[in-house]
Design an enzyme around this catalytic site. Structure first.
Site, mmCIF file in Angstrom:
data_model
loop_
_atom_site.group_PDB
_atom_site.id
_atom_site.type_symbol
_atom_site.label_atom_id
_atom_site.label_comp_id
_atom_site.label_asym_id
_atom_site.label_seq_id
_atom_site.Cartn_x
_atom_site.Cartn_y
_atom_site.Cartn_z
ATOM 1 N N HIS A 124 0.867 -1.184 0.000
ATOM 2 C CA HIS A 124 0.000 0.000 0.000
ATOM 3 C C HIS A 124 0.905 1.236 0.000
ATOM 4 O O HIS A 124 2.013 1.194 0.554
ATOM 5 C CB HIS A 124 -0.832 -0.045 1.283
ATOM 6 C CG HIS A 124 -1.925 0.966 1.385
ATOM 7 N ND1 HIS A 124 -1.691 2.283 1.700
ATOM 8 C CD2 HIS A 124 -3.265 0.847 1.237
ATOM 9 C CE1 HIS A 124 -2.851 2.925 1.750
ATOM 10 N NE2 HIS A 124 -3.820 2.086 1.475
ATOM 11 N N ASP A 201 2.873 -4.361 8.147
ATOM 12 C CA ASP A 201 1.660 -3.561 7.990
ATOM 13 C C ASP A 201 0.490 -4.528 8.153
ATOM 14 O O ASP A 201 0.178 -5.302 7.248
ATOM 15 C CB ASP A 201 1.693 -2.913 6.602
ATOM 16 C CG ASP A 201 0.374 -2.265 6.231
ATOM 17 O OD1 ASP A 201 -0.576 -2.332 7.034
ATOM 18 O OD2 ASP A 201 0.296 -1.696 5.129
ATOM 19 N N GLN A 204 -4.775 -5.250 7.141
ATOM 20 C CA GLN A 204 -5.761 -6.214 6.646
ATOM 21 C C GLN A 204 -5.720 -7.528 7.403
ATOM 22 O O GLN A 204 -6.638 -8.341 7.283
ATOM 23 C CB GLN A 204 -5.533 -6.482 5.136
ATOM 24 C CG GLN A 204 -5.653 -5.253 4.272
ATOM 25 C CD GLN A 204 -7.057 -4.657 4.296
ATOM 26 O OE1 GLN A 204 -8.043 -5.326 4.636
ATOM 27 N NE2 GLN A 204 -7.168 -3.394 3.942
ATOM 28 N N LYS A 227 -10.587 -0.478 10.400
ATOM 29 C CA LYS A 227 -10.713 -1.723 9.623
ATOM 30 C C LYS A 227 -11.071 -2.890 10.537
ATOM 31 O O LYS A 227 -11.407 -3.971 10.092
ATOM 32 C CB LYS A 227 -9.412 -2.002 8.889
ATOM 33 C CG LYS A 227 -9.117 -0.928 7.840
ATOM 34 C CD LYS A 227 -7.880 -1.222 7.061
ATOM 35 C CE LYS A 227 -7.394 -0.009 6.314
ATOM 36 N NZ LYS A 227 -8.003 0.151 4.990
ATOM 37 N N CYS A 364 -4.685 2.410 -3.715
ATOM 38 C CA CYS A 364 -3.448 2.940 -3.113
ATOM 39 C C CYS A 364 -2.292 1.968 -3.286
ATOM 40 O O CYS A 364 -1.480 1.774 -2.356
ATOM 41 C CB CYS A 364 -3.637 3.270 -1.627
ATOM 42 S SG CYS A 364 -4.839 4.550 -1.346
HETATM 43 N N1 PMP Z 1 -1.892 -0.606 4.602
HETATM 44 C C1 PMP Z 1 -2.873 -1.356 4.116
HETATM 45 C C2 PMP Z 1 -2.574 -2.766 3.684
HETATM 46 C C3 PMP Z 1 -4.163 -0.843 4.011
HETATM 47 O O1 PMP Z 1 -5.148 -1.595 3.520
HETATM 48 C C4 PMP Z 1 -4.414 0.481 4.427
HETATM 49 C C5 PMP Z 1 -5.785 1.106 4.293
HETATM 50 N N2 PMP Z 1 -6.372 0.904 3.036
HETATM 51 C C6 PMP Z 1 -3.352 1.224 4.959
HETATM 52 C C7 PMP Z 1 -2.105 0.650 5.035
HETATM 53 C C8 PMP Z 1 -3.548 2.609 5.475
HETATM 54 O O2 PMP Z 1 -4.386 2.591 6.575
HETATM 55 P P1 PMP Z 1 -5.024 3.949 7.167
HETATM 56 O O3 PMP Z 1 -5.546 4.696 5.989
HETATM 57 O O4 PMP Z 1 -6.086 3.469 8.072
HETATM 58 O O5 PMP Z 1 -3.922 4.656 7.874
#
Ligand code: PMP
Length: 407
Positions: A124, A201, A204, A227, A364
């Site tokens: 991401h 990270d 998920q 999430k 993203c």
């Molecule tokens: N890493 C992953 C794998 C994600 O899915 C996301 C959110 N789509 C993020 C980082 C960023 O998370 P946040 O926007 O809640 O900070």
């Protein structure tokens, strides 16, 4: 379907799953953010209303009680992810802030010109850009671990690519686009084998896998509460206490200090050192309620339920011509696909008319899109409240879309 009965009846707990005119809303965008159970909404509402006060500073009873609730949330988060102590839990604004914190604080202290940072092709943007920023500031360089043919992070390649110059390996535990699950223990062994730290990270993974920081073998872990069926605006950074102890503050302000004079400031120990300013008080209380909710159902049950739905959807999509599927067959409740000749945005818009919400875009993860050779994918992602009625609605919507496009 292998969903335990405890999960199958849960749609009614989520007021967000109904449209304004009382129809079912087929929400298939849980990987972006999860709907909230009433228990979380109530916890947040009480914390904002009848229980509201600041934490850590007040001498009056309400503030002392709120402080206890805030610190109880930290202990609950520590217990939920198997941390050794609540001192290893830093409340951050979300995973993104957690990654920036580690990149700037740990990276600023430990990275220098000639060092290398290892990422993967499926990260991401949140797990790319903060590392690029600290790389630019320190002169460190970034390497990218490729994927296997079935879109897993290629740990054989990682083994070949890692060198003693690598100081940190930062990988997604579960891909937000493909649902690919990382072989964490091997990744940790490989990273530690060259003396690097492993940063995960867990955005998920945390909502659908039982986590234990002692067993995973990583050094840093981040997750976002929104999430995990909790509120926006709060997340957790976990790191080993000795790592946090050695890290300088990320932001300065109130609540993170020991003593302040104009000549010099000394800092509080972790986790307070990293929580400058009035913290996310109500969000922490609501996160506590979200963890209670998920823990009562059991993350392993959620995983079985969601990955079962993903496998069913993949089978159904495979039987439709002109659909291309991405990601491994065994995924964590996330299915990315494209329909030849139909842009994912068009599909998403038509599905919306049918009360089906999917995600369409680059998620993203532009470097991953480049690797897959597409500008965007359509993504259906499941939550604990998803069921076969959501899959049926999606398939009906895909059928209608194909007819509109003359397929
Ligand atoms: N890493 C992953 C794998 C994600 O899915 C996301 C959110 N789509 C993020 C980082 C960023 O998370 P946040 O926007 O809640 O900070």
């Amino acid at each position: 379907m292998n969903a335990p009965a405890s999960i199958l009846s849960r749609k009614a707990d989520f007021p967000g799953l109904t449209t304004a005119d009382g129809k079912a809303w087929h929400y298939l965008d849980t990987a972006a953010t999860a709907q909230k159970p009433q228990a979380v909404i109530d916890a947040m509402s009480n914390a904002l209303g009848r229980d509201y006060a600041t934490v850590h500073r007040g001498v009056y009873a309400r503030s002392a009680e709120m402080t206890l609730a805030y610190e109880a949330a930290r202990r609950r988060a520590a217990e939920f992810i198997g941390a050794r102590s609540e001192n290893e839990i830093v409340f951050v604004r979300g995973a993104t802030e957690g990654i920036n914190l580690v990149a700037q604080s740990w990276g600023g202290l430990n990275l220098k010109a000639g060092d290398r940072i290892m990422l993967s092709q499926l990260e991401h943007h949140s797990n790319i850009v903060p590392w690029q920023m600290i790389a630019e500031q320190t002169g460190a360089k970034i390497d990218v671990c490729p994927l296997t043919e079935d879109h897993l992070i290629d740990l054989d390649a990682l083994e070949t690519l890692l060198t003693p110059q690598h100081k940190i390996v930062a990988l997604a535990h579960v891909s937000n686009v493909l649902g690919s699950i990382l072989g964490v223990k091997r990744a940790a062994k490989l990273a530690h084998g060259v003396g690097a730290k492993l940063f995960l990270d867990g955005c998920q993974a945390a909502p659908r896998m039982r986590l234990n920081m002692q067993e995973l073998g990583c050094d840093f872990y981040v997750l976002s509460a929104h999430k995990l069926y909790g509120p926006t605006g709060i997340g957790v950074l976990w790191a080993r206490e000795e790592l946090l102890d050695a890290m300088p503050p990320y932001q300065g302000g109130g609540a993170m200090i020991d003593k302040v004079t104009f000549e010099k400031t000394t800092y509080a120990p972790p986790p307070q050192r990293f929580e400058a300013g009035t913290p996310m008080i109500t969000e922490a209380v609501a996160l506590h309620a979200a963890i209670d909710y998920v823990d009562a159902l059991g993350p392993e049950s959620l995983f079985a339920h969601e990955s079962g739905l993903a496998a069913t959807l993949r089978d159904e999509l495979r039987s439709i011509n002109s659909i291309r599927l991405f990601g491994p067959d065994k995924s964590a409740g996330i299915v990315s696909f494209e329909i030849e000749g139909i842009h994912p945005h068009d599909l998403g818009t038509i599905l919306d008319e049918e009360n089906v919400a999917i995600r369409a875009g680059h998620h993203c993860a532009q470097p991953l899109m480049a690797h897959l050779g597409v500008p965007a994918t359509a993504r259906a992602s499941f939550g604990l409240y998803s069921d076969e009625s959501d899959i049926d609605a999606l398939l009906r919507g895909i059928d209608r879309t194909k007819r509109i496009f003359g397929q």
